[in-house]
Design a protein around this motif. Structure first.
Motif, PDB file in Angstrom:
ATOM      1  N   ALA A 141       9.938  63.795   5.778  1.00  0.00           N
ATOM      2  CA  ALA A 141      10.156  62.396   5.412  1.00  0.00           C
ATOM      3  C   ALA A 141       8.973  61.868   4.608  1.00  0.00           C
ATOM      4  N   ASP A 142       9.280  61.224   3.509  1.00  0.00           N
ATOM      5  CA  ASP A 142       8.233  60.644   2.670  1.00  0.00           C
ATOM      6  C   ASP A 142       7.945  59.229   3.144  1.00  0.00           C
ATOM      7  N   CYS A 143       6.946  59.072   3.980  1.00  0.00           N
ATOM      8  CA  CYS A 143       6.531  57.759   4.460  1.00  0.00           C
ATOM      9  C   CYS A 143       5.060  57.869   4.845  1.00  0.00           C
ATOM     10  N   HIS A 144       4.223  58.197   3.855  1.00  0.00           N
ATOM     11  CA  HIS A 144       2.812  58.423   4.123  1.00  0.00           C
ATOM     12  C   HIS A 144       1.996  58.208   2.848  1.00  0.00           C
ATOM     13  N   LEU A 145       0.677  58.216   3.009  1.00  0.00           N
ATOM     14  CA  LEU A 145      -0.262  58.105   1.894  1.00  0.00           C
ATOM     15  C   LEU A 145      -1.011  59.415   1.778  1.00  0.00           C
ATOM     16  N   GLU A 146      -1.102  59.949   0.567  1.00  0.00           N
ATOM     17  CA  GLU A 146      -1.874  61.164   0.321  1.00  0.00           C
ATOM     18  C   GLU A 146      -3.132  60.790  -0.452  1.00  0.00           C
ATOM     19  N   TYR A 147      -4.276  61.212   0.098  1.00  0.00           N
ATOM     20  CA  TYR A 147      -5.569  60.934  -0.540  1.00  0.00           C
ATOM     21  C   TYR A 147      -6.264  62.250  -0.864  1.00  0.00           C
ATOM     22  N   THR A 148      -6.612  62.424  -2.127  1.00  0.00           N
ATOM     23  CA  THR A 148      -7.365  63.597  -2.554  1.00  0.00           C
ATOM     24  C   THR A 148      -8.689  63.104  -3.130  1.00  0.00           C
ATOM     25  N   PRO A 149      -9.816  63.608  -2.620  1.00  0.00           N
ATOM     26  CA  PRO A 149     -11.106  63.113  -3.091  1.00  0.00           C
ATOM     27  C   PRO A 149     -11.412  63.563  -4.521  1.00  0.00           C
ATOM     28  N   SER A 150     -12.466  63.004  -5.062  1.00  0.00           N
ATOM     29  CA  SER A 150     -12.910  63.360  -6.406  1.00  0.00           C
ATOM     30  C   SER A 150     -13.211  64.856  -6.464  1.00  0.00           C
ATOM     31  N   GLN A 151     -12.779  65.498  -7.554  1.00  0.00           N
ATOM     32  CA  GLN A 151     -12.951  66.944  -7.704  1.00  0.00           C
ATOM     33  C   GLN A 151     -14.120  67.320  -8.615  1.00  0.00           C
ATOM     34  N   LEU A 153     -17.616  65.559 -11.198  1.00  0.00           N
ATOM     35  CA  LEU A 153     -18.432  64.420 -11.598  1.00  0.00           C
ATOM     36  C   LEU A 153     -17.667  63.590 -12.626  1.00  0.00           C
ATOM     37  N   GLY A 154     -17.527  62.311 -12.369  1.00  0.00           N
ATOM     38  CA  GLY A 154     -16.815  61.409 -13.257  1.00  0.00           C
ATOM     39  C   GLY A 154     -15.320  61.324 -13.007  1.00  0.00           C
ATOM     40  N   ALA A 155     -14.790  62.196 -12.143  1.00  0.00           N
ATOM     41  CA  ALA A 155     -13.353  62.165 -11.831  1.00  0.00           C
ATOM     42  C   ALA A 155     -13.106  61.212 -10.665  1.00  0.00           C
ATOM     43  N   LEU A 156     -12.013  60.502 -10.730  1.00  0.00           N
ATOM     44  CA  LEU A 156     -11.665  59.567  -9.670  1.00  0.00           C
ATOM     45  C   LEU A 156     -10.824  60.259  -8.596  1.00  0.00           C
ATOM     46  N   PRO A 157     -10.891  59.770  -7.367  1.00  0.00           N
ATOM     47  CA  PRO A 157      -9.991  60.280  -6.336  1.00  0.00           C
ATOM     48  C   PRO A 157      -8.558  59.864  -6.652  1.00  0.00           C
ATOM     49  N   THR A 158      -7.583  60.536  -6.035  1.00  0.00           N
ATOM     50  CA  THR A 158      -6.194  60.152  -6.253  1.00  0.00           C
ATOM     51  C   THR A 158      -5.597  59.597  -4.964  1.00  0.00           C
ATOM     52  N   TYR A 159      -4.746  58.619  -5.128  1.00  0.00           N
ATOM     53  CA  TYR A 159      -4.062  57.946  -4.023  1.00  0.00           C
ATOM     54  C   TYR A 159      -2.578  57.952  -4.367  1.00  0.00           C
ATOM     55  N   GLU A 160      -1.753  58.489  -3.491  1.00  0.00           N
ATOM     56  CA  GLU A 160      -0.320  58.518  -3.760  1.00  0.00           C
ATOM     57  C   GLU A 160       0.457  58.085  -2.531  1.00  0.00           C
ATOM     58  N   VAL A 161       1.157  56.955  -2.676  1.00  0.00           N
ATOM     59  CA  VAL A 161       2.024  56.489  -1.592  1.00  0.00           C
ATOM     60  C   VAL A 161       3.373  57.164  -1.773  1.00  0.00           C
ATOM     61  N   LYS A 162       3.814  57.832  -0.731  1.00  0.00           N
ATOM     62  CA  LYS A 162       5.138  58.448  -0.736  1.00  0.00           C
ATOM     63  C   LYS A 162       5.967  57.693   0.300  1.00  0.00           C
ATOM     64  N   GLY A 163       6.776  56.763  -0.183  1.00  0.00           N
ATOM     65  CA  GLY A 163       7.494  55.879   0.727  1.00  0.00           C
ATOM     66  C   GLY A 163       8.994  55.873   0.541  1.00  0.00           C
ATOM     67  N   ASP A 164       9.563  56.930  -0.039  1.00  0.00           N
ATOM     68  CA  ASP A 164      11.004  56.964  -0.289  1.00  0.00           C
ATOM     69  C   ASP A 164      11.822  56.987   0.992  1.00  0.00           C
ATOM     70  N   ASP A 165      11.284  57.557   2.067  1.00  0.00           N
ATOM     71  CA  ASP A 165      12.051  57.710   3.306  1.00  0.00           C
ATOM     72  C   ASP A 165      11.644  56.733   4.400  1.00  0.00           C
ATOM     73  N   CYS A 166      10.888  55.713   4.039  1.00  0.00           N
ATOM     74  CA  CYS A 166      10.496  54.728   5.041  1.00  0.00           C
ATOM     75  C   CYS A 166      11.696  53.922   5.405  1.00  0.00           C
TER      76      CYS A 166
END
Length: 166
Positions: A141-151, A153-166
């Motif tokens: 079920a897609d009802c969560h947040l995925e966080y990936t840290p910076s990989q 120097l100068g790269a931003l972390p990624t944030y992805e809300v997966k809420g299709d199945d909430c």
């Protein structure tokens, strides 16, 4: 001479009411998903909180001169116990750092499933959401947040809300 009918018969009114009742029972829940909307909004709020926390953590990292380190720590609170792990100035994806920075209640409200390493996303979800089946197996079920840290120097972390199945 026949009289003109001036209204609906009782049978016609009952049939219309029954049809409206059937439509309300079958169609309304598909359009009114308040619980799902609440879970999705909570995840969006958590994403915004994590982005804000990362901005503050990066500022603390830059002040301490640690924003270029691939693996370090920075103090975010008043005491030395208020320390988080950082990667290139941003929060790493370990549960302890995320819990400290976001002040999440992981005992009752939230679950943090750490990524296997710094390249794998960490999954954050509410313990009562459709994502949590109570076994810790993390269903599809897609009802969560995925966080990936910076990989890098100068790269931003990624944030992805997966809420299709909430």
């Amino acid at each position: 001479m026949m009289q003109k009918q001036q209204g609906f018969t009782l049978i016609e009114l009952v049939v219309v009411i029954i049809i409206l009742g059937i439509l309300a029972v079958t169609a309304a829940p598909k359009f009114i998903n308040l619980q799902g909307d609440a879970y999705r909004s909570t995840l969006d709020g958590l994403k915004a909180s994590l982005q804000g926390a990362n901005t503050l953590v990066y500022s603390k990292s830059a002040i301490a001169g640690k924003e270029k380190a691939a693996d370090d720590t920075v103090q975010v609170g008043a005491t030395a116990a208020d320390t988080v792990a950082i990667a290139f100035g941003y929060l790493q994806n370990d549960a302890a750092s995320l819990e400290e920075a976001l002040e999440l209640d992981t005992t009752n409200d939230w679950t943090i499933a750490e990524g296997a390493d710094l390249t794998a996303p960490t999954i954050l979800y509410q313990t009562t959401s459709p994502y949590d089946d109570g076994t810790g197996a993390n269903p599809a079920a897609d009802c969560h947040l995925e966080y990936t840290p910076s990989q890098a120097l100068g790269a931003l972390p990624t944030y992805e809300v997966k809420g299709d199945d909430c």
